[in-house]
Scaffold this motif. Structure first.
Motif, PDB file in Angstrom:
ATOM      1  N   PHE A 266       0.883  -1.167   0.000  1.00 35.88           N
ATOM      2  CA  PHE A 266       0.000   0.000   0.000  1.00 35.88           C
ATOM      3  C   PHE A 266       0.923   1.219   0.000  1.00 35.88           C
ATOM      4  CE2 PHE A 266      -4.398   1.467   1.164  1.00 35.88           C
ATOM      5  CZ  PHE A 266      -4.117   2.835   1.181  1.00 35.88           C
ATOM      6  N   ALA A 284      -8.709  -2.038   3.287  1.00 41.58           N
ATOM      7  CA  ALA A 284      -7.652  -2.791   2.608  1.00 41.58           C
ATOM      8  C   ALA A 284      -6.905  -3.694   3.578  1.00 41.58           C
ATOM      9  CB  ALA A 284      -6.680  -1.834   1.921  1.00 41.58           C
ATOM     10  N   ALA A 296      -3.885  -5.488   2.326  1.00 43.86           N
ATOM     11  CA  ALA A 296      -2.649  -4.712   2.353  1.00 43.86           C
ATOM     12  C   ALA A 296      -1.709  -5.313   3.397  1.00 43.86           C
ATOM     13  CB  ALA A 296      -2.958  -3.253   2.688  1.00 43.86           C
ATOM     14  N   TYR A 421      -2.042  -1.296  -3.733  1.00 43.18           N
ATOM     15  CA  TYR A 421      -2.858  -0.114  -3.464  1.00 43.18           C
ATOM     16  C   TYR A 421      -1.976   1.119  -3.586  1.00 43.18           C
ATOM     17  CZ  TYR A 421      -5.873  -3.640  -1.298  1.00 43.18           C
ATOM     18  OH  TYR A 421      -6.643  -4.757  -1.057  1.00 43.18           O
ATOM     19  N   GLY A 447     -10.006   1.005  -1.043  1.00 44.76           N
ATOM     20  CA  GLY A 447      -9.526  -0.102  -0.236  1.00 44.76           C
ATOM     21  C   GLY A 447     -10.035  -1.454  -0.641  1.00 44.76           C
TER      22      GLY A 447
END
Length: 486
Positions: A266, A284, A296, A421, A447
């Protein structure tokens, strides 16, 4: 949620494998554990992997020709009825998922909608199978291209999304004209068995879909994949198991779809809007209790925004409410089992020993069940195991970097490439970053990226093939070329 409601649902729920159009029955002996308590929820019949597997494949082979010859509209109508029935049975499906897997009930309802949508999407794809005709470029001949179903499929699904991982495979297989043997995770069989009830009610003929519940996954897969009648394997799970299955698939050159492990970075770019970035970071990281291959795993945050982002993420993390998924207030449930809890504990301890700071959380909860505190780690060094191993739990490690180039290099420094991300507001900066990230899926300022109408899958050791979208049904079709004189 009353204990009477739960007891009634468990009493009604099927508890044995479904083969050739009927539940097989038997004496339940495989315990299904409630991760919120660590206690036995119920028991299901633990099928003999080899015998049940061959029986299911026999049924799939016997049904294959008739199902492949059925009208696309017939297949589409059945899948659409199954979609509608999933929504009608949403209360039962959601509660079963929460009980056997642990996710918050609100998220379980979300999975019902998401999982059912695969059935609707592929009901629409069933009547749009590809094919074309054209004249040959240098001869007086016609080129006819059509598609055919690959044949019987072994679909192996994980425990973390008990409904949607099944519908994501069954939907396109049935739409294409393939029969299916489903092997759900032994930890979460109840949702898959209820899905069999729904498919029968929707009109799926006997033998077209079977579901084998067994604790002996290795014997089931090796037995079926050694049988030349099986023509495809679709697997969602760890990269290690995926490698083994690919080796077995080589014997009969099986078509293979592999959705494997992830290690999603991320990236919070210097142009990121902090509120937007945190709104994306929380789902996420913490959706599905952090137990998602798309979760993530590593937060690479530019130093220009690191202090503000970290403070905001810690604040939001402390607002999460940990508890049994069936409680309405819960926003973070338990992990699936003791082994998962120990793995998360080990990864956090390793990071701390290497110099990371616990900003919030950082320990298992002293209560029944498999609960871990929602955790944010700061000052995480690059050599910490959380940078290279999938966490599969509610832990957000923050690594601060001074340069976007360094952030991109760190994001790509892994054998995985499933999800990534990116948070940022500068279009040029975001576009350049996205183009250089090695991942099959990238979410920008969001997310959650999963969508039945979009191709789901990764690069590198995160898998082969795509699920969902138009690409999803292509995984179950063979292309046939016919040349004829004009």
């Amino acid at each position: 949620m009353t204990s009477r409601t739960i007891a009634d649902l468990l009493e009604r729920a099927p508890r044995s494998s479904f083969i050739g159009g009927a539940f097989t029955g038997g004496t339940p002996g495989l315990e299904v554990i409630d991760p919120a308590t660590g206690e036995v929820l119920t028991s299901v019949v633990d099928a003999d992997a080899a015998r049940a597997g061959i029986a299911a494949l026999d049924a799939a082979v016997a049904a294959q020709d008739a199902w492949a010859a059925s009208l696309p509209r017939t297949r589409a109508d059945i899948l659409h009825r199954a979609y509608e029935l999933c929504l009608q049975r949403a209360d039962d499906l959601a509660l079963l998922m929460t009980l056997e897997m642990g996710k918050p009930l609100a998220e379980a309802y979300g999975e019902v909608t998401y999982g059912a949508e695969f059935l609707r999407w592929f009901s629409e794809e069933a009547v749009r199978l590809p094919g074309r005709f054209r004249s040959a470029s240098a001869a007086e001949a016609g080129v006819l291209t059509s598609t055919r179903p690959v044949g019987p499929v072994l679909a192996i699904t994980p425990w973390n999304f008990p409904l949607s991982m099944g519908t994501r495979k069954i939907g396109p297989a049935l739409a294409a004209g393939c029969t299916v043997v489903l092997k759900p995770a032994a930890a979460t069989p109840l949702t898959s068995l209820l899905l069999m009830e729904i498919l029968v009610e929707a009109g799926v003929p006997a033998g077209v879909v079977s579901c084998v519940v067994t604790s002996d996954s290795r014997t089931l897969s090796s037995t079926l994949m050694a049988d030349p009648r099986l023509r495809k394997v679709s697997f969602t799970g760890s990269t290690g198991v995926g490698r083994t299955l690919l080796g077995q698939a080589a014997e009969h050159v099986l078509r293979s779809s592999m959705e494997l492990g992830g290690n999603a970075p991320f990236l919070v770019l210097p142009s990121a809007d902090i509120a937007t970035a945190v709104e994306a970071a929380v789902p996420a990281k913490f959706r599905n209790n952090g137990e998602a291959c798309t979760a993530a795993n590593r937060f690479y945050v530019h130093s220009a925004v690191a202090k503000e982002f970290t403070a905001a993420l810690v604040e939001r993390t402390t607002e999460l409410i940990v508890g049994p998924g069936i409680e309405q207030a819960t926003t973070l449930g338990p992990l699936i089992d003791e082994a998962a809890l120990q793995k998360v504990d080990e990864l956090v301890d390793d990071a701390v020993q290497r110099g990371a700071r616990v900003l919030t959380g950082g320990a298992r909860l002293d209560r029944p069940g498999y609960f871990y505190q929602p955790t944010v780690l700061g000052d995480v060094p690059l050599d910490a195991r959380v940078n290279s191993e999938e966490i599969f739990g509610p832990v957000a490690p923050i690594i601060v970097m001074d340069d976007v180039e360094e952030m991109i290099a760190a994001a790509n420094r892994t054998e995985f490439g499933l999800m990534a991300y990116v948070a940022g507001q500068d279009l040029s900066e975001v576009t350049d970053t996205v183009q250089r990230i090695e991942a099959g899926m990238i979410a920008v300022n969001l997310g959650v990226a999963s969508d039945p109408s979009a191709p789901f899958g990764g690069v590198k050791e995160s898998g082969l093939g795509r699920e969902g979208s138009h690409e999803g049904i292509a995984e179950y079709l063979e292309t046939v070329y016919v040349r004829m004189p004009l």
